[in-house]
Design a protein around this motif. Sequence first.
Motif, short mmCIF file in Angstrom:
data_model
loop_
_atom_site.label_atom_id
_atom_site.label_comp_id
_atom_site.label_asym_id
_atom_site.label_seq_id
_atom_site.Cartn_x
_atom_site.Cartn_y
_atom_site.Cartn_z
N ILE A 59 6.28 1.61 -1.62
CA ILE A 59 5.08 0.80 -1.40
C ILE A 59 5.34 -0.64 -1.83
CG2 ILE A 59 2.63 0.52 -2.03
CD1 ILE A 59 2.63 3.59 -2.51
N GLY A 60 4.84 -1.55 -1.06
CA GLY A 60 5.07 -2.96 -1.33
C GLY A 60 4.20 -3.49 -2.45
N ARG A 61 4.37 -4.74 -2.74
CA ARG A 61 3.66 -5.41 -3.82
C ARG A 61 2.17 -5.46 -3.54
NH1 ARG A 61 3.95 -11.90 -4.83
NH2 ARG A 61 2.71 -12.01 -6.75
N GLU A 62 1.38 -5.26 -4.60
CA GLU A 62 -0.06 -5.52 -4.54
C GLU A 62 -0.38 -6.66 -5.50
OE1 GLU A 62 -4.40 -3.31 -4.78
OE2 GLU A 62 -2.65 -2.30 -5.60
N VAL A 88 22.25 -1.05 -10.32
CA VAL A 88 21.90 -0.34 -9.09
C VAL A 88 22.75 -0.85 -7.93
CG1 VAL A 88 20.04 -0.02 -7.40
CG2 VAL A 88 19.57 0.21 -9.85
N HIS A 89 23.25 0.08 -7.13
CA HIS A 89 24.12 -0.25 -6.01
C HIS A 89 23.34 -0.85 -4.84
CE1 HIS A 89 27.34 0.20 -3.05
NE2 HIS A 89 26.56 0.94 -2.30
N ARG A 90 22.14 -0.32 -4.58
CA ARG A 90 21.39 -0.73 -3.39
C ARG A 90 19.91 -0.47 -3.60
NH1 ARG A 90 21.58 2.71 2.20
NH2 ARG A 90 20.31 1.38 3.53
N VAL A 91 19.07 -1.40 -3.15
CA VAL A 91 17.62 -1.22 -3.17
C VAL A 91 17.12 -1.24 -1.73
CG1 VAL A 91 15.40 -2.15 -3.92
CG2 VAL A 91 17.39 -2.33 -5.43
N VAL A 92 16.36 -0.20 -1.36
CA VAL A 92 15.77 -0.09 -0.03
C VAL A 92 14.26 -0.22 -0.18
CG1 VAL A 92 15.49 1.34 2.03
CG2 VAL A 92 17.63 1.44 0.71
N ARG A 93 13.67 -1.17 0.52
CA ARG A 93 12.22 -1.39 0.44
C ARG A 93 11.56 -0.94 1.74
NH1 ARG A 93 14.82 -5.98 -1.64
NH2 ARG A 93 14.16 -6.68 -3.71
N PHE A 94 10.61 -0.01 1.65
CA PHE A 94 9.86 0.42 2.83
C PHE A 94 8.66 -0.49 3.11
CE2 PHE A 94 11.11 5.22 2.72
CZ PHE A 94 12.40 4.87 3.04
N GLU A 95 8.12 -1.12 2.06
CA GLU A 95 6.99 -2.06 2.18
C GLU A 95 5.76 -1.40 2.81
OE1 GLU A 95 6.88 -4.86 0.78
OE2 GLU A 95 8.98 -5.40 0.43
N GLU A 96 5.51 -0.14 2.44
CA GLU A 96 4.28 0.52 2.88
C GLU A 96 3.08 -0.15 2.21
OE1 GLU A 96 3.70 3.28 5.02
OE2 GLU A 96 5.72 2.72 5.67
N PRO A 97 1.91 -0.16 2.87
CA PRO A 97 0.75 -0.89 2.32
C PRO A 97 0.12 -0.19 1.13
CG PRO A 97 0.13 0.27 4.33
CD PRO A 97 1.62 0.43 4.19
N SER A 98 -0.06 -0.93 0.05
CA SER A 98 -0.73 -0.40 -1.12
C SER A 98 -2.21 -0.15 -0.82
CB SER A 98 -0.60 -1.37 -2.29
OG SER A 98 -1.22 -0.87 -3.44
N ARG A 99 -2.72 0.95 -1.33
CA ARG A 99 -4.12 1.39 -1.16
C ARG A 99 -4.43 1.86 0.25
NH1 ARG A 99 -3.76 2.50 -6.10
NH2 ARG A 99 -3.23 0.66 -7.34
N ASP A 100 -3.58 1.55 1.21
CA ASP A 100 -3.73 2.10 2.55
C ASP A 100 -2.54 2.99 2.91
OD1 ASP A 100 -6.20 0.88 3.30
OD2 ASP A 100 -5.14 -1.02 3.55
N PHE A 101 -1.79 3.41 1.89
CA PHE A 101 -0.60 4.22 2.11
C PHE A 101 -0.98 5.58 2.68
CE2 PHE A 101 2.60 7.17 0.08
CZ PHE A 101 3.59 6.93 1.03
N ARG A 102 -0.24 6.01 3.70
CA ARG A 102 -0.46 7.30 4.33
C ARG A 102 0.87 8.04 4.47
NH1 ARG A 102 -4.64 5.82 3.11
NH2 ARG A 102 -6.58 5.54 4.30
#
Length: 258
Positions: A59-62, A88-102
Motif C-alpha cells: 500500500i502506498g503512502r497516506e 535489503v536487496h530490492r524494494v518492490v512498491r505496488f502503490e495500492e490505495p490506502s483506505r480504498d485497498f481491495r
Amino acid sequence: MTEVTGVKGVKGMDGVSDMSGVRDVLVVAPHPDDDVIGCGGSIAKHVRDGARVTVVIVIGRERSALDDEVSDAEFAAETDASAKALGVHRVVRFEEPSRDFRLTREVHLDLVRVLREVRPQVVYLPHDNDDDVEHRMVHQLATEALWMAQSSFFQEAGAEPMPAPRLVLGYEVWAPMARFQYAEEIGGQIDAKVEAMRCYRSQLRHAAWDEGIRGLARYRGAVSAGSGYAEVFQVLGLTGPAPVPGASPGSGAGVGRD
C-alpha cells in the motif's frame, strides 16, 4: 532449550533452528516501515548471513497533517534509505490505495509474480490478528498468493510454480502477539533496526517508533531468553529441514541463529 508448542522442529534461543542455505527471503509489508518494525532485525541478520532480501510494500503512502510538507519523492527516499540501512536487496512498491485497498485478482497476481521470481526459502508477512484492517488484509493476500504461486494455475503471473518456502513467519506491528511460536535474537542487529526506522523521519513525527521498537525488542528478549533483544513470530508454514527434536513444549520459543 524450549520447543515451540504445536510446531515440531522449530527450536529456541540457543542457535538450534536451521536457517542454513537460505539464499532468498521475501518480506510482505502492508505499508512503508512495517517491515522495519516487524522484522527489521531478522532482515539484517539474513543479509549478514548472505541472503538476498526482497521487500514488497503493498500500500502506498497516506499523507497526514503531520508530514504533509514531505514530498512523495522525499518519502520514497526515506524508504530507500531505510532499506539500505538493513541491506535489503530490492524494494518492490505496488502503490495500492490506502483506505480504498481491495483484494483484487490483479494485486494477487502482482504478488504471485514476485513470489515466482524470487522463489524465497523464508517469507515474512503480518500476523493474522494485527490491529489494523489493512494489515489483516495483507495477511490474507500473502497467504493466498503463496498458495497461488505454488500451483500450476495462474500462468498469467509468469514463470514456473515456486516450491514451498521452508518457513513462513507472521510478524507483529500494531498488536503484539499474545502467543508466538518462534523468536529470533537480534542483539547484533538492534542498532541497524533502529537506524532503519530513523530513516523514516516523517513517521517519527507521528510517534517515537525508534524508541518503541527498541523497547519491544528488549521486552521480547527478556521474555524469550531472560535478556537481550529479540523479534517474535507466528509460525504459519514449516516445510524445510527441521532441527534436532527433543526439548519440552513451551508457550514461546527462542532464537535460531547466533
